[in-house]
Scaffold this active site. Structure first.
Site, PDB file in Angstrom:
ATOM      1  N   ARG A 198       0.839  -1.222   0.000  1.00  0.00           N
ATOM      2  CA  ARG A 198       0.000   0.000   0.000  1.00  0.00           C
ATOM      3  C   ARG A 198       0.867   1.263   0.000  1.00  0.00           C
ATOM      4  NH1 ARG A 198      -2.385  -3.691  -0.971  1.00  0.00           N
ATOM      5  NH2 ARG A 198      -4.325  -4.496  -0.092  1.00  0.00           N
ATOM      6  N   SER A 218     -10.808  -0.681   3.632  1.00  0.00           N
ATOM      7  CA  SER A 218      -9.967  -0.882   4.823  1.00  0.00           C
ATOM      8  C   SER A 218      -9.432   0.469   5.285  1.00  0.00           C
ATOM      9  CB  SER A 218      -8.773  -1.778   4.486  1.00  0.00           C
ATOM     10  OG  SER A 218      -9.230  -2.983   3.952  1.00  0.00           O
ATOM     11  N   GLU A 267      -4.626   3.616   6.392  1.00  0.00           N
ATOM     12  CA  GLU A 267      -4.401   3.420   4.952  1.00  0.00           C
ATOM     13  C   GLU A 267      -5.068   4.566   4.173  1.00  0.00           C
ATOM     14  OE1 GLU A 267      -5.310  -0.524   3.293  1.00  0.00           O
ATOM     15  OE2 GLU A 267      -6.207   0.480   1.569  1.00  0.00           O
TER      16      GLU A 267
HETATM   17  C1  FAD Z   1     -15.549  -0.581  -0.583  1.00  0.00           C
HETATM   18  C2  FAD Z   1     -14.093  -0.313  -0.838  1.00  0.00           C
HETATM   19  C3  FAD Z   1     -13.226  -1.372  -1.034  1.00  0.00           C
HETATM   20  C4  FAD Z   1     -11.859  -1.145  -1.287  1.00  0.00           C
HETATM   21  N1  FAD Z   1     -11.035  -2.224  -1.485  1.00  0.00           N
HETATM   22  C5  FAD Z   1      -9.725  -2.018  -1.739  1.00  0.00           C
HETATM   23  C6  FAD Z   1      -8.863  -3.133  -1.963  1.00  0.00           C
HETATM   24  O1  FAD Z   1      -9.284  -4.287  -1.975  1.00  0.00           O
HETATM   25  N2  FAD Z   1      -7.547  -2.886  -2.186  1.00  0.00           N
HETATM   26  C7  FAD Z   1      -7.046  -1.614  -2.214  1.00  0.00           C
HETATM   27  O2  FAD Z   1      -5.826  -1.470  -2.418  1.00  0.00           O
HETATM   28  N3  FAD Z   1      -7.853  -0.538  -2.010  1.00  0.00           N
HETATM   29  C8  FAD Z   1      -9.163  -0.705  -1.777  1.00  0.00           C
HETATM   30  N4  FAD Z   1      -9.977   0.371  -1.561  1.00  0.00           N
HETATM   31  C9  FAD Z   1      -9.411   1.729  -1.565  1.00  0.00           C
HETATM   32  C10 FAD Z   1      -9.537   2.463  -2.929  1.00  0.00           C
HETATM   33  O3  FAD Z   1     -10.495   1.860  -3.739  1.00  0.00           O
HETATM   34  C11 FAD Z   1      -8.200   2.499  -3.693  1.00  0.00           C
HETATM   35  O4  FAD Z   1      -7.190   3.065  -2.896  1.00  0.00           O
HETATM   36  C12 FAD Z   1      -8.312   3.307  -4.998  1.00  0.00           C
HETATM   37  O5  FAD Z   1      -7.124   3.169  -5.748  1.00  0.00           O
HETATM   38  C13 FAD Z   1      -8.565   4.793  -4.753  1.00  0.00           C
HETATM   39  O6  FAD Z   1      -8.869   5.359  -6.015  1.00  0.00           O
HETATM   40  P1  FAD Z   1      -9.598   6.763  -6.115  1.00  0.00           P
HETATM   41  O7  FAD Z   1      -9.589   7.163  -7.548  1.00  0.00           O
HETATM   42  O8  FAD Z   1     -10.912   6.714  -5.464  1.00  0.00           O
HETATM   43  O9  FAD Z   1      -8.573   7.670  -5.292  1.00  0.00           O
HETATM   44  P2  FAD Z   1      -8.924   8.956  -4.422  1.00  0.00           P
HETATM   45  O10 FAD Z   1      -9.574   8.547  -3.159  1.00  0.00           O
HETATM   46  O11 FAD Z   1      -9.609   9.976  -5.236  1.00  0.00           O
HETATM   47  O12 FAD Z   1      -7.438   9.446  -4.089  1.00  0.00           O
HETATM   48  C14 FAD Z   1      -6.587   8.652  -3.284  1.00  0.00           C
HETATM   49  C15 FAD Z   1      -5.212   9.331  -3.219  1.00  0.00           C
HETATM   50  O13 FAD Z   1      -4.607   9.317  -4.510  1.00  0.00           O
HETATM   51  C16 FAD Z   1      -4.387  10.656  -4.977  1.00  0.00           C
HETATM   52  N5  FAD Z   1      -4.724  10.640  -6.410  1.00  0.00           N
HETATM   53  C17 FAD Z   1      -5.885  10.236  -6.972  1.00  0.00           C
HETATM   54  N6  FAD Z   1      -5.797  10.277  -8.306  1.00  0.00           N
HETATM   55  C18 FAD Z   1      -4.545  10.716  -8.607  1.00  0.00           C
HETATM   56  C19 FAD Z   1      -3.847  10.995  -9.820  1.00  0.00           C
HETATM   57  N7  FAD Z   1      -4.411  10.814 -11.010  1.00  0.00           N
HETATM   58  N8  FAD Z   1      -2.563  11.439  -9.724  1.00  0.00           N
HETATM   59  C20 FAD Z   1      -1.968  11.647  -8.527  1.00  0.00           C
HETATM   60  N9  FAD Z   1      -2.588  11.415  -7.344  1.00  0.00           N
HETATM   61  C21 FAD Z   1      -3.863  10.952  -7.391  1.00  0.00           C
HETATM   62  C22 FAD Z   1      -5.293  11.537  -4.157  1.00  0.00           C
HETATM   63  O14 FAD Z   1      -4.799  12.855  -4.056  1.00  0.00           O
HETATM   64  C23 FAD Z   1      -5.294  10.809  -2.823  1.00  0.00           C
HETATM   65  O15 FAD Z   1      -4.132  11.131  -2.094  1.00  0.00           O
HETATM   66  C24 FAD Z   1     -11.359   0.185  -1.321  1.00  0.00           C
HETATM   67  C25 FAD Z   1     -12.245   1.259  -1.138  1.00  0.00           C
HETATM   68  C26 FAD Z   1     -13.604   1.020  -0.905  1.00  0.00           C
HETATM   69  C27 FAD Z   1     -14.531   2.184  -0.733  1.00  0.00           C
END
Ligand code: FAD
Length: 338
Positions: A163, A237, A333
């Site tokens: 992570r 998580s 996380e």
């Molecule tokens: C129900 C649920 C289940 C999940 N299961 C998992 C799992 O199994 N495994 C796992 O690893 N994660 C899991 N996650 C967490 C999440 O889905 C991941 O971390 C995902 O990659 C976040 O993507 P996002 O676009 O929503 O990021 P955001 O929440 O929008 O951003 C997360 C971080 O990344 C940065 N960011 C976003 N996009 C960019 C970009 N293009 N360039 C630079 N920085 C950027 C943001 O500034 C922030 O710091 C889960 C979340 C939920 C709600």
């Protein structure tokens, strides 16, 4: 490209937390980033890059510029047994997985149904069911805010860990990922190492699984275990699974023989954060408008109307009680935006 003022972020974060962005802009082409940050005003404004908002907790209003990445497009090139997939950072992660599964490109199926965007996937090296992003990552293209230039990062440059990546540590906040290239396989090499996957395949009488079977099984397991953010706000998580030394592990296992644990290499052991939290009595607990999910203590939820501060305070209480009982310090996380 239009810059809006005072925009509610409630529908842009899966916790469903009500918080406002002072300024908000949606980016659908990489040239727009160049234009935006060539303006000295925006260059010096505090900013938050936003994908699907599924890995962040908004503790208060954001008094700066939220840059929502919506750069789209998926294409693939087959070279022998290798498939290279180029995807825009604003594509939905699960849409990309479905594209690969439907084209019979193997490698991402265990990462089915993870919410969020393609662009955020390298940030914390997303992972699930024995596979991590780094296993299918080829490179990513990112915009450097300070110089206005684009740079390509290969796997080594990204310094992926559990992570973790360079974008969360040394280069935090310095780059915006605009596209990611993935390396998949044209012939299936399925990873069924996770007990729950093989168990569910057996339940379905599937002895020779396809990529699609694995994807469907993973999706079904996830739906049975995790709350759907469209029904109960959450960010998956909330804490990382702690990695501790063997010496510390020996002391814990002597007192708690049932402690769930996994080898983590380098003389370390990974404990299941959900188990530790559950042992402290938090599973399913409701605290004001927030709490932990009834089926998984690792997931903090918004029961409706929770503030980011309430969720943050609960996470601090959980960290304290796990530390008091086990001497293990949990790390969040989820990205805390305060
Ligand atoms: C129900 C649920 C289940 C999940 N299961 C998992 C799992 O199994 N495994 C796992 O690893 N994660 C899991 N996650 C967490 C999440 O889905 C991941 O971390 C995902 O990659 C976040 O993507 P996002 O676009 O929503 O990021 P955001 O929440 O929008 O951003 C997360 C971080 O990344 C940065 N960011 C976003 N996009 C960019 C970009 N293009 N360039 C630079 N920085 C950027 C943001 O500034 C922030 O710091 C889960 C979340 C939920 C709600």
């Amino acid at each position: 490209m239009q810059i809006q003022e005072n925009v509610s972020l409630k529908n842009f974060n899966t916790f469903g937390i009500e918080a406002n962005a002072r300024y908000f802009v949606e980016i659908s082409q990489e040239e727009e980033l160049v234009k935006l940050f060539s303006n000295p005003d925006w260059h010096s404004t505090e900013r938050l890059v936003l994908g699907g908002g599924s890995n962040m907790l908004l503790v208060k209003d954001f008094d700066g510029l939220v840059v929502r990445i919506n750069i789209r497009g998926i294409s693939s090139r087959i070279i022998g047994d290798t498939v290279l997939i180029d995807a825009g950072a604003g594509e939905g992660w699960n849409d990309l997985v479905n594209y690969c599964v439907n084209h019979q490109f193997a490698g991402m199926e265990n990462l089915s149904l993870i919410p969020g965007s393609v662009g955020a996937s390298p940030i914390q090296n997303i992972g699930a069911y024995g596979v991590e992003l780094k296993d299918v990552f080829e490179n990513c293209r990112a915009f450097e805010i300070a110089t206005g230039e684009f740079k390509t990062f290969n796997k080594q440059d990204c310094q992926f860990g559990y992570r973790e990546s360079v974008f969360k540590s040394a280069l935090k906040g310095q780059y915006i990922i605009v596209a990611v290239t993935f390396r998949l396989s044209a012939t299936p090499k399925l990873n069924l190492s996770y007990g729950a996957i093989s168990q569910e395949l057996a339940n379905r009488n599937i002895s020779a699984p396809t990529i699609k079977d694995v994807s469907q099984v993973v999706a079904a397991i996830r739906v049975s275990k995790l709350p759907d953010p469209s029904t109960i706000g959450n960010s998956g998580s909330f804490f990382k699974n702690p990695v501790i030394s063997v010496e510390q592990f020996q002391k814990i296992i002597a007192q708690h023989p049932l402690a769930a644990n996994y080898p983590a290499g380098n003389g370390c052991v990974k404990l299941a954060a959900g188990w530790l939290i559950e042992q402290c009595g938090w599973k399913g607990k409701v605290v004001g408008n927030t709490g932990t999910y009834k089926n998984q203590a690792l997931v903090l939820v918004n029961h409706g109307g929770a503030t980011g501060q309430e969720v943050y305070n609960l996470s601090s209480q959980i960290i304290d009680s796990v530390y008091t009982k086990f001497g293990v310090k949990l790390e969040r996380e989820v990205n805390i935006i305060s």
